[in-house]
Design a protein around this motif. Structure first.
Motif, short mmCIF file in Angstrom:
data_model
loop_
_atom_site.label_atom_id
_atom_site.label_comp_id
_atom_site.label_asym_id
_atom_site.label_seq_id
_atom_site.Cartn_x
_atom_site.Cartn_y
_atom_site.Cartn_z
N TRP A 1 0.84 -1.21 0.00
CA TRP A 1 0.00 0.00 0.00
C TRP A 1 0.87 1.25 0.00
N GLN A 2 1.96 1.24 0.76
CA GLN A 2 2.83 2.41 0.86
C GLN A 2 3.48 2.78 -0.46
N PHE A 3 3.74 1.80 -1.31
CA PHE A 3 4.44 2.08 -2.56
C PHE A 3 3.68 3.06 -3.45
N GLY A 4 2.38 3.07 -3.34
CA GLY A 4 1.57 3.95 -4.18
C GLY A 4 1.26 3.30 -5.52
N SER A 5 -0.02 3.20 -5.82
CA SER A 5 -0.43 2.57 -7.07
C SER A 5 -1.72 3.22 -7.55
N VAL A 6 -1.77 3.54 -8.83
CA VAL A 6 -2.98 4.12 -9.41
C VAL A 6 -3.92 3.05 -9.93
N SER A 7 -3.47 1.80 -10.00
CA SER A 7 -4.29 0.75 -10.59
C SER A 7 -5.38 0.25 -9.65
N ARG A 8 -5.25 0.54 -8.34
CA ARG A 8 -6.22 0.00 -7.40
C ARG A 8 -7.52 0.83 -7.32
N ILE A 9 -7.53 2.01 -7.89
CA ILE A 9 -8.69 2.88 -7.76
C ILE A 9 -9.83 2.39 -8.65
#
Length: 357
Positions: free
Chosen positions: A207-215
């Motif tokens: 989660w900390q890494f940051g991802s735009v695909s989960r939205i």
């Protein structure tokens, strides 16, 4: 024509040329953003031409190709652009209100507070399961993780504003208070990671890494609504922000309520940042980079800085997205890319301030 008239005409023409350059910069960045968005949709194994992509964008149907364009590509790319715009305008307003070029959602501790909230929810409310297809950890309660990330991000903001209210410290010192808050939540986050088992630790770190695909589309619509509302308020208050850029004495002389303007502006920036971070994880330094790029070309006039920071923030994010997805053998989380670029730029800003002094 007398000498005074010549001077006035020369000044007027110079201002018009300068204004045209600023409008051209914004228009050029906006065109680049739209073109890059369409180009990015075709990257990868889509097998679609640009004409087909444009056709599905304007006339979606029930076909697999339309689903690829809308659900697999456009959803993620639009989220990337919107997140960049939100972080960019948040950083621009924070730097203006605090009169500190180091101010940004990342440096004020909001991101670390959100990370702690997400880790807390993952550790105590979310079981976390490993999917057999990918071997990755999937969250059992993603909504609770998002809610707790938002709550703690806003909590950090209220704590920072409370410190400002009680101690009456200078705007420049608020950044130091934010860094202290960031350090506290970073330590608490490390403590939770130490307590977590391997599955939950993987969830927290992922989660900390940051991802735009989960939205999701619903979350994306919520983010767009918040961005439009906050950006509209910022544009409405642009003249107040310009007067504050000139100094508090000037702003007071023009009738600006400095304390209220600063508190409301910072709170809305925090709401915008907390929304992005709670949906996508930590994406650092975009709010620091975008306003500085814009100010290099348009100056400090918030009539141009506010929309420019949104456009350039979107550009920075989509470039980082392309690098994270296609520059390496495997996909790299976008938060790593933005931090890798933003860290050196942060140092460059510090060196630049030192030279100017």
């Amino acid at each position: 024509m007398d000498e005074e008239g010549i001077v006035k005409n020369s000044t007027s023409e110079g201002y018009l040329r300068y204004s045209r350059r600023r409008y051209m910069f914004l228009a050029g960045c906006l065109v680049a953003l739209v073109v890059l968005t369409v180009l990015t949709i075709r990257l990868g194994d889509t097998g679609l031409s640009y004409g087909e992509i444009l056709g599905y964008l304007f006339h979606p149907d029930d076909s697999w190709e339309s689903a690829v364009v809308w659900d697999l590509r456009l959803r993620v790319i639009l989220a990337t652009v919107v997140a960049g715009a939100a972080l960019g305008v948040s950083g621009a307003v924070m730097q203006c209100l605090l009169r500190n070029p180091m101010a940004s959602p990342f440096t004020l501790g909001i991101s670390n507070a959100a990370a702690f909230g997400a880790a807390f929810a993952i550790l105590f409310l979310d079981g976390g399961t490993i999917t057999m297809a990918t071997g990755m950890v999937a969250l059992d309660q993603p909504l609770m993780v998002t809610i707790f990330a938002f709550i703690f991000a806003m909590g950090a903001t209220l704590l920072m504003l409370g410190i400002v209210k009680v101690t009456d410290i200078s705007p420049e010192s608020i950044v130091l208070a934010g860094m202290a808050i960031s350090s506290i939540f970073s330590a608490l986050l490390s403590f939770l990671q130490y307590m977590a088992d391997s599955t939950k630790l993987s969830s927290i770190v992922g989660w900390q890494f940051g991802s735009v695909s989960r939205i999701t589309w619903n979350e994306e619509i919520a983010l767009i609504v918040v961005l439009i509302a906050v950006a509209a308020y910022y544009l409405w208050k642009r003249w107040d922000y310009n007067s504050m850029e000139a100094g508090e004495d000037v702003a007071k002389g023009l009738g600006v309520n400095i304390g209220r303007t600063r508190m409301v502006g910072l709170t809305l920036s925090a709401v915008l940042t907390a929304t992005v971070v709670s949906f996508m994880g930590i994406i650092g330094f975009v709010g620091l980079i975008a306003p500085h790029i814009v100010k290099k070309f348009v100056g400090t006039d918030n009539r141009f800085v506010i929309p420019g920071s949104m456009i350039v923030g979107g550009l920075v994010m989509i470039i980082a997205y392309v690098v994270s997805c296609y520059a390496f053998p495997s996909v790299i989380p976008i938060g790593i890319i933005t931090s890798a670029v933003g860290g050196p730029m942060f140092i460059a800003i510090l060196i630049g301030r030192r030279k100017r002094r």
